[in-house]
Design a protein around this motif. Structure first.
Motif, short mmCIF file in Angstrom:
data_model
loop_
_atom_site.label_atom_id
_atom_site.label_comp_id
_atom_site.label_asym_id
_atom_site.label_seq_id
_atom_site.Cartn_x
_atom_site.Cartn_y
_atom_site.Cartn_z
N PRO A 4 0.76 -1.32 0.21
CA PRO A 4 0.03 -0.09 -0.01
C PRO A 4 0.82 1.22 -0.26
CG PRO A 4 0.08 -0.90 2.10
CD PRO A 4 0.79 -1.96 1.35
N CYS A 21 1.08 5.90 3.91
CA CYS A 21 0.41 4.63 3.63
C CYS A 21 -0.32 4.10 4.87
CB CYS A 21 1.11 3.44 3.28
SG CYS A 21 2.34 2.68 4.63
N LYS A 43 -4.31 -4.27 5.08
CA LYS A 43 -4.97 -3.31 3.99
C LYS A 43 -6.44 -2.91 4.71
CE LYS A 43 -2.59 -3.60 -0.19
NZ LYS A 43 -2.80 -3.52 -1.76
N ASP A 44 -6.96 -3.90 5.17
CA ASP A 44 -8.48 -3.60 5.48
C ASP A 44 -8.28 -2.59 6.84
OD1 ASP A 44 -9.68 -5.42 3.69
OD2 ASP A 44 -9.81 -6.93 5.19
N GLY A 47 -7.56 0.76 5.57
CA GLY A 47 -8.62 1.34 5.01
C GLY A 47 -9.68 1.93 5.79
N HIS A 48 -9.74 1.62 7.20
CA HIS A 48 -10.64 2.08 8.14
C HIS A 48 -10.04 3.20 9.10
CE1 HIS A 48 -12.33 -1.89 7.06
NE2 HIS A 48 -13.50 -1.01 7.15
N ARG A 52 -6.90 8.71 7.23
CA ARG A 52 -6.65 8.53 6.05
C ARG A 52 -7.47 9.03 4.88
NH1 ARG A 52 -2.81 6.91 3.25
NH2 ARG A 52 -3.99 5.01 2.52
#
Length: 52
Positions: A4, A21, A43-44, A47-48, A52
């Protein structure tokens, strides 16, 4: 799994998270060796991140 990384590395001194990232220093160091499930969970989580 693709990293990422967005090539904007800079770690926040208080949280320890990369400002680019959203990974921890340990995640950055270990990313290449993570299994697919472990990388997907990372990655999950990234993303939360609310900032970000």
């Amino acid at each position: 799994m693709k990293s990422p990384c967005v090539e904007l590395c800079g770690f926040d001194g208080r949280s320890g998270w990369c400002r680019g990232c959203g990974r921890s220093r340990e995640e950055v160091r270990r990313w290449r060796n993570l299994g697919p499930g472990e990388a997907r969970r990372g990655k999950d989580r990234i993303g939360h991140q609310s900032w970000r």
